[in-house]
Design a protein around this motif. Structure first.
Motif, short mmCIF file in Angstrom:
data_model
loop_
_atom_site.label_atom_id
_atom_site.label_comp_id
_atom_site.label_asym_id
_atom_site.label_seq_id
_atom_site.Cartn_x
_atom_site.Cartn_y
_atom_site.Cartn_z
N VAL A 50 0.86 -1.19 0.00
CA VAL A 50 0.00 0.00 0.00
C VAL A 50 0.89 1.23 0.00
O VAL A 50 1.91 1.27 0.70
CB VAL A 50 -0.90 0.02 1.26
CG1 VAL A 50 -1.80 1.24 1.27
CG2 VAL A 50 -1.69 -1.26 1.39
N VAL A 52 0.53 5.79 -0.37
CA VAL A 52 -0.32 6.98 -0.49
C VAL A 52 0.56 8.15 -0.92
O VAL A 52 1.63 8.35 -0.37
CB VAL A 52 -1.02 7.32 0.85
CG1 VAL A 52 -1.84 8.59 0.72
CG2 VAL A 52 -1.87 6.16 1.33
N LEU A 66 -4.23 6.56 -3.71
CA LEU A 66 -4.02 5.34 -2.92
C LEU A 66 -3.63 4.24 -3.90
O LEU A 66 -4.39 3.94 -4.83
CB LEU A 66 -5.31 4.98 -2.18
CG LEU A 66 -5.35 3.64 -1.46
CD1 LEU A 66 -4.28 3.56 -0.37
CD2 LEU A 66 -6.74 3.42 -0.86
N LEU A 68 -2.64 0.29 -4.43
CA LEU A 68 -2.70 -1.06 -3.86
C LEU A 68 -2.11 -2.03 -4.87
O LEU A 68 -2.43 -1.96 -6.06
CB LEU A 68 -4.14 -1.47 -3.56
CG LEU A 68 -4.93 -0.59 -2.60
CD1 LEU A 68 -6.39 -1.04 -2.55
CD2 LEU A 68 -4.32 -0.64 -1.21
N PRO A 109 -6.99 8.91 2.46
CA PRO A 109 -6.97 7.51 2.01
C PRO A 109 -7.99 6.63 2.75
O PRO A 109 -8.51 5.67 2.19
CB PRO A 109 -5.54 7.04 2.27
CG PRO A 109 -4.93 8.05 3.15
CD PRO A 109 -5.69 9.33 2.98
N ARG A 110 -8.31 6.99 3.99
CA ARG A 110 -9.33 6.25 4.73
C ARG A 110 -10.69 6.35 4.02
O ARG A 110 -11.45 5.40 3.99
CB ARG A 110 -9.43 6.79 6.16
CG ARG A 110 -10.25 5.93 7.09
CD ARG A 110 -10.29 6.47 8.49
NE ARG A 110 -8.98 6.36 9.11
CZ ARG A 110 -8.61 6.99 10.21
NH1 ARG A 110 -9.45 7.80 10.83
NH2 ARG A 110 -7.41 6.82 10.71
N PHE A 113 -10.33 4.17 0.63
CA PHE A 113 -10.06 2.75 0.75
C PHE A 113 -11.25 1.83 0.44
O PHE A 113 -11.08 0.86 -0.30
CB PHE A 113 -9.47 2.42 2.13
CG PHE A 113 -9.25 0.94 2.31
CD1 PHE A 113 -8.21 0.30 1.65
CD2 PHE A 113 -10.08 0.18 3.12
CE1 PHE A 113 -8.01 -1.07 1.80
CE2 PHE A 113 -9.89 -1.18 3.27
CZ PHE A 113 -8.84 -1.81 2.61
N ARG A 117 -10.86 -1.01 -2.35
CA ARG A 117 -10.98 -2.41 -1.92
C ARG A 117 -12.00 -3.15 -2.78
O ARG A 117 -11.77 -4.29 -3.20
CB ARG A 117 -11.41 -2.44 -0.45
CG ARG A 117 -11.60 -3.81 0.13
CD ARG A 117 -12.05 -3.69 1.58
NE ARG A 117 -11.99 -4.95 2.26
CZ ARG A 117 -13.04 -5.52 2.85
NH1 ARG A 117 -14.22 -4.92 2.85
NH2 ARG A 117 -12.91 -6.67 3.45
N ILE A 137 -6.95 -1.08 6.60
CA ILE A 137 -5.58 -0.58 6.72
C ILE A 137 -5.55 0.53 7.77
O ILE A 137 -6.41 1.41 7.77
CB ILE A 137 -5.09 -0.04 5.36
CG1 ILE A 137 -5.05 -1.20 4.35
CG2 ILE A 137 -3.73 0.62 5.49
CD1 ILE A 137 -4.83 -0.75 2.93
N PHE A 139 -4.15 3.59 8.42
CA PHE A 139 -3.40 4.65 7.76
C PHE A 139 -2.66 5.53 8.76
O PHE A 139 -1.63 6.12 8.41
CB PHE A 139 -4.33 5.48 6.87
CG PHE A 139 -4.80 4.72 5.66
CD1 PHE A 139 -3.95 4.50 4.59
CD2 PHE A 139 -6.08 4.20 5.61
CE1 PHE A 139 -4.37 3.79 3.48
CE2 PHE A 139 -6.51 3.48 4.50
CZ PHE A 139 -5.66 3.27 3.42
#
Length: 160
Positions: A50, A52, A66, A68, A109-110, A113, A117, A137, A139
């Motif tokens: 991950v 950011v 973000l 992944l 990013p929260r 996500f 995902r 995650i 963060f």
């Protein structure tokens, strides 16, 4: 705007808004198909990374991406590799300067996500595998680790 009664100064109420969300880059590789889709005795090893990044677009708007990367292997053979760069344009106003990095690298990013995902889960399912549901995650921990690494780099460069 609110007014601080003690000083009479006007202070903007902190605000974080998502203006846009987008897939910047999406790649799914299934190099061994259709053999990679056969039943196997052991679960594959899955490595997820991950990252950011944040870049200013204007005084109050930021592009936060973000990234992944999920790679599944069975022994030495790659089963699949999913890479996603998922971005958001955020308007950030009213936060003290010392809170800007945590807002950009933890809160933004929260918010991105869950969408990222789902895209990875759909890509792995559409690739013939069970959907890969990435664990939540932390963060905040990721940000703290990054800040610690930056401080160590700064100390090393000072001594050299």
């Amino acid at each position: 705007m609110t007014t601080d009664a003690a000083t009479g100064n006007q202070a903007a109420t902190p605000s974080l808004s998502i203006l846009a969300q987008y897939v910047k880059d999406l790649s799914f590789e299934n190099p061994g198909a259709p053999r990679s889709l056969q039943a196997r005795e052991n679960a594959p090893s899955i490595n997820i990374s991950v990252n950011v990044n944040a870049n200013p677009l204007s005084e109050t708007e930021y592009d936060v991406v973000l990234s992944l990367n999920a790679e599944a292997k069975d022994g030495g053979k790659m089963l699949f590799n999913a890479e996603l760069s998922y971005g958001g344009v955020f308007r950030v106003t009213g936060f003290p300067q010392e809170h800007m990095l945590p807002v950009l690298f933890i809160e933004c990013p929260r918010l991105l996500f869950p969408f990222a995902r789902q895209i990875v889960a759909d890509a792995t399912r559409n690739g013939g595998f069970p959907p890969l549901m990435i664990d939540p995650i932390d963060f905040a921990q990721m940000f703290q680790q990054r800040m610690t690494e930056e401080q160590v780099k700064a100390q090393v460069s000072k001594t050299n």
